[in-house]
Design a protein around this motif. Structure first.
Motif, PDB file in Angstrom:
ATOM      1  N   SER A   1       2.000   5.356  -6.051  1.00  0.00           N
ATOM      2  CA  SER A   1       3.157   4.924  -6.839  1.00  0.00           C
ATOM      3  C   SER A   1       3.693   6.053  -7.704  1.00  0.00           C
ATOM      4  N   MET A   2       2.866   7.079  -7.934  1.00  0.00           N
ATOM      5  CA  MET A   2       3.347   8.256  -8.671  1.00  0.00           C
ATOM      6  C   MET A   2       3.658   9.400  -7.691  1.00  0.00           C
ATOM      7  N   ASN A   3       3.833   9.051  -6.436  1.00  0.00           N
ATOM      8  CA  ASN A   3       4.241   9.999  -5.392  1.00  0.00           C
ATOM      9  C   ASN A   3       3.172  11.048  -5.041  1.00  0.00           C
ATOM     10  N   PHE A   4       1.910  10.676  -5.195  1.00  0.00           N
ATOM     11  CA  PHE A   4       0.829  11.545  -4.745  1.00  0.00           C
ATOM     12  C   PHE A   4       0.509  11.197  -3.281  1.00  0.00           C
ATOM     13  N   SER A   5       0.298  12.213  -2.458  1.00  0.00           N
ATOM     14  CA  SER A   5      -0.160  11.974  -1.092  1.00  0.00           C
ATOM     15  C   SER A   5      -1.684  11.863  -1.079  1.00  0.00           C
ATOM     16  N   VAL A   6      -2.211  11.214  -0.046  1.00  0.00           N
ATOM     17  CA  VAL A   6      -3.654  10.985   0.050  1.00  0.00           C
ATOM     18  C   VAL A   6      -4.202  11.792   1.224  1.00  0.00           C
ATOM     19  N   ILE A   7      -5.143  12.683   0.933  1.00  0.00           N
ATOM     20  CA  ILE A   7      -5.577  13.684   1.896  1.00  0.00           C
ATOM     21  C   ILE A   7      -7.073  13.544   2.160  1.00  0.00           C
ATOM     22  N   ASP A   8      -7.455  13.810   3.402  1.00  0.00           N
ATOM     23  CA  ASP A   8      -8.849  13.702   3.811  1.00  0.00           C
ATOM     24  C   ASP A   8      -9.439  15.108   3.971  1.00  0.00           C
TER      25      ASP A   8
ATOM     26  N   TYR B   1       2.601  10.689   1.417  1.00  0.00           N
ATOM     27  CA  TYR B   1       2.075  10.136   2.652  1.00  0.00           C
ATOM     28  C   TYR B   1       0.572  10.020   2.539  1.00  0.00           C
ATOM     29  N   GLU B   2      -0.019   9.323   3.493  1.00  0.00           N
ATOM     30  CA  GLU B   2      -1.477   9.237   3.541  1.00  0.00           C
ATOM     31  C   GLU B   2      -1.929   9.775   4.887  1.00  0.00           C
ATOM     32  N   ASP B   3      -2.993  10.551   4.909  1.00  0.00           N
ATOM     33  CA  ASP B   3      -3.528  11.028   6.175  1.00  0.00           C
ATOM     34  C   ASP B   3      -3.832   9.822   7.066  1.00  0.00           C
ATOM     35  N   ASP B   4      -3.617  10.005   8.385  1.00  0.00           N
ATOM     36  CA  ASP B   4      -3.756   8.897   9.334  1.00  0.00           C
ATOM     37  C   ASP B   4      -5.082   8.148   9.229  1.00  0.00           C
ATOM     38  N   VAL B   5      -6.166   8.890   8.957  1.00  0.00           N
ATOM     39  CA  VAL B   5      -7.468   8.201   8.943  1.00  0.00           C
ATOM     40  C   VAL B   5      -7.516   7.109   7.882  1.00  0.00           C
ATOM     41  N   PHE B   6      -6.824   7.308   6.757  1.00  0.00           N
ATOM     42  CA  PHE B   6      -6.861   6.276   5.716  1.00  0.00           C
ATOM     43  C   PHE B   6      -6.195   4.998   6.209  1.00  0.00           C
ATOM     44  N   ILE B   7      -5.081   5.176   6.924  1.00  0.00           N
ATOM     45  CA  ILE B   7      -4.339   4.015   7.407  1.00  0.00           C
ATOM     46  C   ILE B   7      -5.140   3.288   8.483  1.00  0.00           C
TER      47      ILE B   7
END
Lengths: 341, 658
Positions: free
Chosen positions: A116-123, B370-376
């Motif tokens: 919601s604060m425009n952060f992307s989620v990275i693995d 965006y979210e990396d595909d694995v999270f989705i």
């Protein structure tokens, strides 16, 4: 014209045969509706000679009352019949559904709030090179600062791990593998492949070589945060942190305390404590402005970019949020525990 | 690191009480872990030992916080005689020992320390030995420079700073003997080692009550070298901690001067000095840019405050040049953690108080997050499995030999050559391997939970690890397990779960292939995973599956398309057939569907029955649904198809219709 008694007889007969509300309504319309038989009788009273009117009038009125009462009574009897024949005080039947792990729920909260604060989620990977875990984060080799992270090393014949001094001689830290001790290696990994401005979080499992107890596990979860741009400040970091915690503990009063700290990869480095609903101060986060050396390792010009980074333990926040006393419960596989969430 | 409040107060008489001091250090300097009586346990940041791991360092911080004036002893006090040659110093390893200085004193006697000094040492975790040794330790506590006193009479010839010789041993002050290797630096005379450099002094040359003349040593040793040696010897001392963190060679003089003053005060006589220095010791000059500070921290720094902080910290500066918003700051050499403008910004920001700093929303680019595909994909998998009644567990990434055996038994990684990744320094034998499969620990979960439940449905999604030939690989795996006492049919239930799971995740083409006692889940030539089963004690049966989520990700397609709902009624026929036991149900269904793939909408297995009375045969009932897209099928058509099916099954499987 039907006599009053005929009307009464046929009504009684029909009423007995009725078994649902719709049929009942039909009868009501047939007798006392606008064009009902009894209504017709009542309406025709005015045309009758006075003595007949006096005789039939009260009878017809009495029948109307009788019919209306009978209808109401019948409706009530229907309601009685439709009553469930079970003991409503008995407990509800157990419905089985699957339960998600509390750390999954916490990770979802994190992702939702930061998205919601425009952060992307990275693995990122769990087996990491010594280079990304330490060198690229400005943690000098053979310096006690590295002892801040007790490390599991991966067995690699070429690095012959049996004694520490030969490990020291192993020059190629990019090939020397370990289990990441924090999610911070993903700062350098991400920066190498992206150009600012950006803001990311990296949730994931991390590992520490230590004795386990109620507060410590050898594997646990962290979330790393990184925001880089032309003019990202320490004051921005405070804003983002406070927004996050207020949303995470929504509905509760959260107070904040900031203390100076030391991490080789941030400068200034700060420690964030929170107090929820007037409770005790709790250490929940390490953070700071990205150290210029870390930008250099990532191939950025530190005169051009600046930003903040933070890291926090998901297990710890889950323990606080759900009032869980022992971190080991998360990894116990005890389904009785999981089913509570 | 332990500090004595008494000693801090000796250096900074107006310092507030210990509790208040601790509170303020926490807010503006570094963490005070506890305060117990006279003792403050302070976590000195690993990069600040040179400046802060001393009572002077703490006093200086306190003076900056409480606006007290602190007269430190980094300024030279008094003149000392030049080198007369009493001590010859030969540094053989100048990298490992950039500076070595000594002062020689004649003593009146060697007595005991005062009660106060003894108490200070005790608070800091140091044993009192005698007045000379105690004084060396006291000066280390005050200045952060480790010092050592040798009995001058015991030194034969010159002092050599060299690597230990092969087979060399030393007995330290605490009467322990250490075997040294050539990586360890020693202080030696012409004959043998007198001390382990930067770590501990030797017993032989130690100061005793009979000592008349001492050589006081203050040196600088390379941090990495001391760190390594102290690890090899498993010997960590106060001195080794200071050196390992990398202290400035400028401290040598500060420590020696302080010791000299105290020794002279106690009646000793300084008779000689030496100082061999192989490194340049200079102050750093760094600009403090007020505009950059504001752009970095998010608040303006008032000039008066900045000046006050710098003076208190022992920095000096030139006046600000007109209008450029920069002051040039001179950082004393012992403050070796300050290397850049950011380091100065940190000093000012923390002393202004991080709590005082405003909070301010950042300007954010509108590039979508965006979210990396694995999270989705993980979300999807979790949603589907929890809806199908599975509870999610998290297990350890580590396991032991029994799980390693299980992993090979359940044959999860289709690549049989892959081996387990091992940990070099496991916490215990049962945590020596990194998991190669999710399933073994799910089986352990079953055993742990069996006494509370009569059925169990659990899953875990997490990273697993394997050695493939030369390469270590890590991939995301999904494992699930259904267990109960219903017997082997559980595996079909699980097969149904996998089918639903893969379809819901957008995988449209996959097949189940029988593979010995297990089922392989394949898409094209790629193996996505395995389904298998295992019997446990007390009547429990478990079926499990494991899927390589990353391979699965490659086959995921968001291809959903509406197919028109059937407008014409279906005809349903159940047929029962008697088949040999070796006939496979999957093959029979395939055969039925081939009779008329347009009009046969579905073939479901509704009953199977095996009995001795059937003479080694099985009775199977299928429900066949016939339906056309363009018309209502007639009974006649259905009958014809059932007849064709019967013929086909008779011909192919020798089936009898019942």
């Amino acid at each position: 014209m039907n006599s009053i008694s005929e009307i009464k007889d046929s009504f009684t007969k029909e009423l007995d045969a009725v078994s649902d509300v719709a049929a009942l309504e039909k009868i009501r319309v047939a007798y006392v509706g606008r064009n009902g038989t009894l209504t017709a009788v009542l309406r025709s009273l005015g045309d009758l000679p006075l003595d007949e009117r006096k005789k039939i009038g009260p009878l017809a009125q009495a029948l109307r009352k009788e019919i209306e009462d009978a209808l109401i009574e019948k409706i009530a009897s229907f309601a009685e019949q439709s009553k469930f024949s079970v003991d409503l005080t008995a407990p509800g039947k157990k419905i089985s559904r699957g339960h998600l792990h509390p750390l999954t729920l916490i990770e979802k909260d994190f992702r939702q709030i930061f998205s919601s604060m425009n952060f992307s989620v990275i693995d990122g990977p769990e087996i990491e090179s010594e280079y990304y875990n330490f060198d690229a984060l400005n943690v000098a080799p053979n310096h006690p600062a590295r002892d801040m992270w007790d490390t599991f090393w991966i067995k690699q014949p070429e690095f012959d791990g049996s004694n520490t001094s030969s490990r020291d001689e192993a020059k190629n830290t990019k090939k020397h593998l370990l289990l990441r001790t924090h999610t911070s290696p993903n700062q350098a990994r991400f920066m190498r492949e992206h150009t600012p401005p950006f803001q990311i979080i990296v949730p994931g499992r991390v590992f520490r070589y230590e004795a386990t107890d109620a507060g410590h596990e050898i594997n646990f979860y962290q979330v790393e945060g990184l925001m880089v741009g032309k003019d990202i400040t320490l004051a921005n970091l405070k804003f983002v942190i406070e927004e996050f915690f207020k949303k995470f503990f929504k509905g509760k009063k959260v107070e904040f305390r900031y203390r100076p700290s030391y991490f080789p990869f941030t400068e200034p480095s700060i420690e964030v404590d929170i107090k929820i609903a007037g409770g005790k101060w709790l250490e929940v986060m390490g953070a700071g402005m990205v150290h210029p050396h870390v930008f250099e390792y990532a191939g950025y010009n530190p005169r051009e970019w600046q930003g903040f980074a933070f890291g926090m333990g998901m297990d710890r926040l889950a323990m606080i949020k759900y009032n869980i006393p022992d971190i080991r419960l998360f990894y116990s596989g005890d389904v009785r525990f999981i089913k509570q969430f | 690191m332990k500090f004595s409040y008494t000693l801090i107060k000796r250096l900074l008489p107006h310092v507030p009480p210990a509790k208040k001091l601790a509170e303020s250090l926490n807010s503006y300097s570094f963490e005070v872990e506890s305060v117990e009586g006279d003792m403050l346990d302070i976590k000195i940041p690993a990069n600040q030992y040179s400046a802060m791991a001393s009572h002077a360092g703490i006093a200086r911080e306190a003076s900056a916080i409480f606006r007290l004036s602190f007269k430190d002893f980094s300024k030279k006090s008094g003149k000392f005689p030049a080198n007369k040659g009493f001590v010859k110093v030969k540094i053989e390893e100048t990298e490992k020992c950039p500076r070595y200085a000594t002062r020689v004193f004649d003593l009146k006697n060697v007595g005991e320390s005062s009660v106060e000094i003894k108490k200070i040492l005790q608070t800091c975790g140091i044993n009192s030995v005698n007045a000379i040794v105690d004084l060396m330790n006291l000066v280390m506590l005050e200045t952060g420079q480790p010092l050592h006193a040798f009995d001058a009479a015991k030194i034969k010839g010159a002092i050599h700073i060299r690597n230990a010789k092969k087979g060399e041993h030393i007995e330290t002050l605490d009467k322990k003997t250490y075997a040294l290797d050539s990586s360890t630096l020693v202080i030696a005379d012409d004959e043998h080692a007198l001390a382990i450099a930067g770590i501990k002094g030797g017993l032989y040359s130690g100061v005793t009550k009979d000592t008349k003349r001492i050589v006081v040593e203050a040196a600088n040793f390379d941090g990495v070298s001391v760190y390594k040696s102290s690890r090899v010897l498993k010997l960590i001392t106060d001195a080794s901690l200071h050196y390992a963190h990398g202290i400035s060679p400028a401290l040598v003089e500060i420590g020696l001067d302080r010791a000299t003053n105290l020794l002279i005060k106690s009646g000793a006589k300084l008779i000689d000095t030496t100082d061999v220095c192989h490194t340049k010791i200079g102050d750093a000059i760094i600009d403090f840019d007020f505009t950059k500070f504001e752009h970095f921290i998010g608040i303006a720094a008032p000039l008066a405050d900045v000046k006050r902080f710098f003076i208190a910290l022992g920095f000096s500066f030139e006046p600000m040049k007109k209008g450029n918003g920069i002051i040039r700051v001179r950082i004393p050499a012992w403050r070796n953690d300050i290397e850049s403008g950011e380091d100065l910004y940190e000093e000012v920001a923390r002393l202004m108080g991080h709590n005082e700093l405003p909070k301010c929303p950042p300007h954010i680019s509108i590039a979508p997050a965006y979210e990396d595909d694995v999270f989705i994909l993980k979300d999807k998998v979790r949603a589907i499995l929890s809806q199908t009644g599975f509870d999610e567990v998290y297990n350890s990434s580590f396991y032991g030999t029994s799980e390693v055996a299980l992993a090979s038994e359940v044959d999860i990684t289709a690549e049989k050559n892959a081996t387990h990744v091992e940990v070099e320094n496991p916490v215990s034998d049962d945590r020596a391997f990194l998991r190669k499969s999710i399933v073994p620990l799910l089986m352990k979960n079953l055993e742990d939970n069996a006494r509370y439940y009569d059925t169990l449905r659990i899953f875990e999604i997490g990273n697993v690890f394997a050695n493939h030939k030369e390469k270590k690989e890590e991939y995301l795996a999904l494992g699930a397990l259904i267990a109960g006492k219903k017997g082997d049919v559980l595996i079909l239930e699980l097969k149904g779960v996998v089918d639903e799971l893969l379809r819901s995740c957008g995988i449209n083409s996959f097949s189940f292939c029988e593979n010995g006692h297990s089922i392989r889940i394949e898409s094209g030539k790629i193996i996505l995973g395995t389904i298998g089963g295992k019997h446990f004690s007390r009547g429990w049966t478990a079926a499990y599956f494991e899927i390589d989520v990353e391979k699965m990700l490659a086959f995921t397609e968001e291809r959903r398309e509406y197919t028109p709902l059937k407008r014409f009624p279906a005809i349903i026929r159940d047929i029962s057939v008697l088949l040999g036991r070796d006939a496979r149900i999957g093959d029979v269904i395939e055969e039925i569907e081939e009779v008329n793939s347009d009009l046969i909408e579905a073939v479901d297995l509704i009953d199977e029955y095996k009995d001795e009375k059937l003479g080694g045969k099985q009775s199977i009932t299928f429900r066949i649904i016939f339906q056309a897209d363009d018309r209502t099928l007639t009974d006649g058509e259905a009958n014809t198809m059932v007849e064709k099916i019967s013929q086909a099954l008779r011909a192919k499987f020798g089936a009898e219709m019942r």
